[in-house]
Design an enzyme around this catalytic site. Sequence first.
Site, PDB file in Angstrom:
ATOM      1  N   GLY A   1      29.732  35.483  43.573  1.00  0.00           N
ATOM      2  CA  GLY A   1      30.904  35.165  44.796  1.00  0.00           C
ATOM      3  C   GLY A   1      30.750  36.152  46.033  1.00  0.00           C
TER       4      GLY A   1
ATOM      5  N   ASP B   1      30.836  38.847  47.794  1.00  0.00           N
ATOM      6  CA  ASP B   1      29.873  40.059  48.335  1.00  0.00           C
ATOM      7  C   ASP B   1      28.420  39.307  47.481  1.00  0.00           C
TER       8      ASP B   1
ATOM      9  N   ASP C   1      27.189  36.077  31.188  1.00  0.00           N
ATOM     10  CA  ASP C   1      28.250  36.600  31.223  1.00  0.00           C
ATOM     11  C   ASP C   1      28.870  38.079  31.038  1.00  0.00           C
TER      12      ASP C   1
ATOM     13  N   LEU D   1      28.492  43.337  40.730  1.00  0.00           N
ATOM     14  CA  LEU D   1      29.490  43.317  41.468  1.00  0.00           C
ATOM     15  C   LEU D   1      30.429  41.986  40.933  1.00  0.00           C
TER      16      LEU D   1
ATOM     17  N   GLN E   1      36.351  39.957  36.879  1.00  0.00           N
ATOM     18  CA  GLN E   1      37.893  38.611  37.833  1.00  0.00           C
ATOM     19  C   GLN E   1      38.360  40.001  38.859  1.00  0.00           C
ATOM     20  N   SER E   2      38.332  39.238  39.562  1.00  0.00           N
ATOM     21  CA  SER E   2      38.726  40.145  41.256  1.00  0.00           C
ATOM     22  C   SER E   2      40.101  40.473  41.662  1.00  0.00           C
TER      23      SER E   2
ATOM     24  N   GLU F   1      41.928  49.950  44.988  1.00  0.00           N
ATOM     25  CA  GLU F   1      42.485  49.611  43.860  1.00  0.00           C
ATOM     26  C   GLU F   1      42.993  50.937  43.154  1.00  0.00           C
TER      27      GLU F   1
ATOM     28  N   TYR G   1      43.708  45.228  36.527  1.00  0.00           N
ATOM     29  CA  TYR G   1      42.437  44.624  36.968  1.00  0.00           C
ATOM     30  C   TYR G   1      42.380  46.755  37.830  1.00  0.00           C
TER      31      TYR G   1
ATOM     32  N   LYS H   1      38.745  48.864  36.540  1.00  0.00           N
ATOM     33  CA  LYS H   1      38.066  49.034  37.366  1.00  0.00           C
ATOM     34  C   LYS H   1      38.259  50.838  36.961  1.00  0.00           C
TER      35      LYS H   1
ATOM     36  N   ARG I   1      35.442  34.117  52.053  1.00  0.00           N
ATOM     37  CA  ARG I   1      36.198  35.123  50.447  1.00  0.00           C
ATOM     38  C   ARG I   1      36.671  33.508  49.692  1.00  0.00           C
TER      39      ARG I   1
HETATM   40  P1  NAP Z   1      34.546  37.358  44.080  1.00  0.00           P
HETATM   41  O1  NAP Z   1      34.252  36.442  45.152  1.00  0.00           O
HETATM   42  O2  NAP Z   1      35.471  37.303  42.852  1.00  0.00           O
HETATM   43  O3  NAP Z   1      33.395  37.323  42.767  1.00  0.00           O
HETATM   44  C1  NAP Z   1      33.363  38.132  41.961  1.00  0.00           C
HETATM   45  C2  NAP Z   1      32.156  37.288  40.863  1.00  0.00           C
HETATM   46  O4  NAP Z   1      32.070  37.482  39.734  1.00  0.00           O
HETATM   47  C3  NAP Z   1      32.112  35.656  41.315  1.00  0.00           C
HETATM   48  O5  NAP Z   1      30.168  35.969  41.191  1.00  0.00           O
HETATM   49  C4  NAP Z   1      32.415  35.281  39.770  1.00  0.00           C
HETATM   50  O6  NAP Z   1      31.652  33.732  39.607  1.00  0.00           O
HETATM   51  C5  NAP Z   1      31.272  36.653  37.906  1.00  0.00           C
HETATM   52  N1  NAP Z   1      32.366  36.903  37.836  1.00  0.00           N
HETATM   53  C6  NAP Z   1      33.184  37.027  37.183  1.00  0.00           C
HETATM   54  N2  NAP Z   1      33.930  37.166  36.528  1.00  0.00           N
HETATM   55  C7  NAP Z   1      32.998  37.035  35.444  1.00  0.00           C
HETATM   56  C8  NAP Z   1      32.582  37.231  33.972  1.00  0.00           C
HETATM   57  N3  NAP Z   1      33.018  37.075  33.689  1.00  0.00           N
HETATM   58  N4  NAP Z   1      30.631  37.443  34.327  1.00  0.00           N
HETATM   59  C9  NAP Z   1      29.796  37.304  35.078  1.00  0.00           C
HETATM   60  N5  NAP Z   1      30.680  36.873  36.208  1.00  0.00           N
HETATM   61  C10 NAP Z   1      31.029  36.797  36.156  1.00  0.00           C
HETATM   62  O7  NAP Z   1      34.428  38.917  44.616  1.00  0.00           O
HETATM   63  P2  NAP Z   1      34.379  39.878  45.981  1.00  0.00           P
HETATM   64  O8  NAP Z   1      35.413  39.987  46.627  1.00  0.00           O
HETATM   65  O9  NAP Z   1      32.884  38.631  45.494  1.00  0.00           O
HETATM   66  O10 NAP Z   1      34.138  41.102  45.294  1.00  0.00           O
HETATM   67  C11 NAP Z   1      33.205  41.659  44.428  1.00  0.00           C
HETATM   68  C12 NAP Z   1      32.964  42.971  43.018  1.00  0.00           C
HETATM   69  O11 NAP Z   1      33.558  44.130  43.930  1.00  0.00           O
HETATM   70  C13 NAP Z   1      33.994  42.123  42.661  1.00  0.00           C
HETATM   71  O12 NAP Z   1      34.173  43.813  41.314  1.00  0.00           O
HETATM   72  C14 NAP Z   1      34.972  43.189  42.965  1.00  0.00           C
HETATM   73  O13 NAP Z   1      35.977  43.355  42.210  1.00  0.00           O
HETATM   74  C15 NAP Z   1      34.971  44.756  43.944  1.00  0.00           C
HETATM   75  N6  NAP Z   1      35.389  44.889  45.298  1.00  0.00           N
HETATM   76  C16 NAP Z   1      36.117  43.869  46.162  1.00  0.00           C
HETATM   77  C17 NAP Z   1      36.835  44.068  47.140  1.00  0.00           C
HETATM   78  C18 NAP Z   1      37.049  43.633  47.756  1.00  0.00           C
HETATM   79  O14 NAP Z   1      38.129  43.311  49.136  1.00  0.00           O
HETATM   80  N7  NAP Z   1      36.556  41.677  48.188  1.00  0.00           N
HETATM   81  C19 NAP Z   1      37.026  45.473  47.287  1.00  0.00           C
HETATM   82  C20 NAP Z   1      36.925  46.435  46.670  1.00  0.00           C
HETATM   83  C21 NAP Z   1      35.760  45.918  45.485  1.00  0.00           C
HETATM   84  P3  NAP Z   1      31.965  33.168  39.889  1.00  0.00           P
HETATM   85  O15 NAP Z   1      32.049  32.149  41.118  1.00  0.00           O
HETATM   86  O16 NAP Z   1      31.675  32.178  38.640  1.00  0.00           O
HETATM   87  O17 NAP Z   1      33.725  33.082  39.524  1.00  0.00           O
HETATM   88  O1  G4F Z   2      44.304  39.861  49.142  1.00  0.00           O
HETATM   89  P1  G4F Z   2      44.803  39.813  47.961  1.00  0.00           P
HETATM   90  O2  G4F Z   2      44.934  39.413  46.877  1.00  0.00           O
HETATM   91  O3  G4F Z   2      43.744  41.053  47.658  1.00  0.00           O
HETATM   92  P2  G4F Z   2      44.442  42.973  47.312  1.00  0.00           P
HETATM   93  O4  G4F Z   2      45.526  43.024  46.059  1.00  0.00           O
HETATM   94  O5  G4F Z   2      44.625  43.469  48.319  1.00  0.00           O
HETATM   95  O6  G4F Z   2      42.600  43.242  46.182  1.00  0.00           O
HETATM   96  C1  G4F Z   2      41.684  42.723  46.932  1.00  0.00           C
HETATM   97  O7  G4F Z   2      41.259  44.078  47.387  1.00  0.00           O
HETATM   98  C2  G4F Z   2      40.723  44.881  46.704  1.00  0.00           C
HETATM   99  C3  G4F Z   2      40.413  46.538  47.056  1.00  0.00           C
HETATM  100  O8  G4F Z   2      41.474  47.030  47.803  1.00  0.00           O
HETATM  101  C4  G4F Z   2      39.840  44.370  45.593  1.00  0.00           C
HETATM  102  F1  G4F Z   2      39.566  45.252  44.900  1.00  0.00           F
HETATM  103  C5  G4F Z   2      40.099  43.332  45.046  1.00  0.00           C
HETATM  104  O9  G4F Z   2      39.090  42.969  44.137  1.00  0.00           O
HETATM  105  C6  G4F Z   2      40.808  42.284  46.005  1.00  0.00           C
HETATM  106  O10 G4F Z   2      39.891  41.924  46.642  1.00  0.00           O
HETATM  107  O11 G4F Z   2      46.046  41.018  48.952  1.00  0.00           O
HETATM  108  C7  G4F Z   2      46.893  42.119  49.362  1.00  0.00           C
HETATM  109  C8  G4F Z   2      48.088  41.611  50.230  1.00  0.00           C
HETATM  110  C9  G4F Z   2      49.011  42.616  48.449  1.00  0.00           C
HETATM  111  O12 G4F Z   2      49.663  43.879  48.821  1.00  0.00           O
HETATM  112  C10 G4F Z   2      49.670  41.043  48.273  1.00  0.00           C
HETATM  113  O13 G4F Z   2      50.466  40.968  47.667  1.00  0.00           O
HETATM  114  O14 G4F Z   2      48.531  41.136  50.437  1.00  0.00           O
HETATM  115  C11 G4F Z   2      49.811  40.679  49.072  1.00  0.00           C
HETATM  116  N1  G4F Z   2      50.553  39.620  49.229  1.00  0.00           N
HETATM  117  C12 G4F Z   2      51.307  38.519  49.976  1.00  0.00           C
HETATM  118  N2  G4F Z   2      51.520  37.837  50.104  1.00  0.00           N
HETATM  119  C13 G4F Z   2      49.664  37.940  48.912  1.00  0.00           C
HETATM  120  C14 G4F Z   2      50.037  37.113  49.586  1.00  0.00           C
HETATM  121  N3  G4F Z   2      48.271  38.195  48.542  1.00  0.00           N
HETATM  122  C15 G4F Z   2      47.993  37.110  48.090  1.00  0.00           C
HETATM  123  N4  G4F Z   2      46.905  36.958  47.498  1.00  0.00           N
HETATM  124  N5  G4F Z   2      48.507  36.270  48.284  1.00  0.00           N
HETATM  125  C16 G4F Z   2      49.908  35.323  49.084  1.00  0.00           C
HETATM  126  O15 G4F Z   2      50.478  34.725  48.985  1.00  0.00           O
END
Ligand code: NAP
Ligand code: G4F
Length: 403
Positions: A11, A13, A63, A85, A88-89, A134, A156, A160, A191
Amino acid sequence: MKKALITGITGQDGAYLAEFLLGKRYEVHGIKRRSSSLNTGRVDHLYQDPHEENVRFFMHYGDLTDATNLIRIVQEVQPDEMYNLAAQSHVMVSFETAEYTANADALGTLRLLEAIRILGMTDSVRFYQASTSELFGKVQSVPQNEKTPFYPRSPYGVAKLYAYWICVNYREAYSMFACNGILFNHESPIRGETFVSRKITRAVARMKLGLQKKFYLGNLDAKRDWGHAKDFVKAMWLMLQQKKPDDFVIATGESHSVREFVELAFREIGAEIQWKGKGAKEVGIISKISGQRSAVSGQEMKKAIRGAAKPRRLKSDEFASDFSERALRAGDVVVEIDPRYFRPTEVDELLGDASKARKALGWEPRISFEEMISSMVKADLEEASRDQLCKDSGYRVLNYSNE
Ligand code: NAP
Ligand code: G4F
């Protein structure tokens, strides 16, 4: 040499963290899922042929829904640090796959903590849990810090929440070194394409090159505290280097709307957006577009495509108004609202207060909101230009406007 085990290494991160830890001379092990098509694109540049000497990067199939497999990997690797990390994010997807999301995101965390306990490694492993802003959901105060009560608003967020508390519980019950990083949104050029940030920058880049006419969004007024993933993975590592395990909010302290994100992304390609209408009828229209010509003219590009000249790789800032006949024009409707992107329950506004991390970890974000958007648009312009070349050479190119 320290050993780290990263779940979710494929992913966003996971890729940045692996790169960071390799830079710190760690041996890095990652867990990847089996998939029918390749899913290692983000870490392919880190791959090392296992036949070579001094290999420090390894991948294991696994997994988070498979406990015995996790126990075996932890036993084999014997890590000093574990970063959970994997998840299902996607918040919107979690409404459709609520049970799976709970299984992977909530129980997956429990399975890893139990693996550590079953293997008698509670004293030797440091554990990082990818918690999230979240958790604050329907925010109970502004800004949010480690003391703000949680109110998750999606399957989600609820999954979490379990992961957060089971991590705290194992810390208290078994004296494990387990930390929650409560990270606010963080983005980058790698991303996932269906998160709003990347969806916007990719669409803007493709529109610039005439590959797409418009794109659809949901709630434009949602506000997020958006940082850069590169800055945020450093905070994960810092948490595991402290004397005592603790939980930390990681955020920039600035909040911006989706609407502002769109405006800045268009500005990056020299276009201004004006909004008209209300609710689901609102549209984003190009009100002004700069007449700037780039270093590579449309003529030069066409010659290169026909093979009359050797094509050279364009620099990202050379994509300005190249393709005059395809370029966006003032008056074009480029953003529309599709209510299917509205969420059953929304998180309206997030704003983090990372003062605890600043003080205890010495952590600060370095990359600004504007710089982050700029780097994302530039990277997506490079990607779009590859599609452009394919299209101009007669190959089929997919239209992504309905993601
Ligand atoms: P991401 O790009 O969606 O990556 C998620 C990773 O988890 C991918 O490697 C995915 O594999 C793997 N995965 C999903 N389901 C799995 C399973 N059942 N078993 C093993 N691996 C699995 O997410 P990210 O943005 O890097 O975020 C990393 C972590 O931080 C996540 O836990 C997310 O919820 C959390 N987080 C993210 C943000 C953000 O803004 N990015 C903020 C707060 C928290 P595949 O590549 O095969 O799909
Ligand atoms: O980019 P988003 O899908 O991210 P969201 O829901 O904030 O979640 C991300 O950040 C979380 C940390 O706060 C992580 F835990 C989570 O794993 C993930 O990385 O949506 C951001 C905002 C939402 O309010 C959504 O309703 O954008 C709004 N939005 C508006 N139009 C949309 C869209 N989001 C998506 N994905 N697609 C749209 O077309």
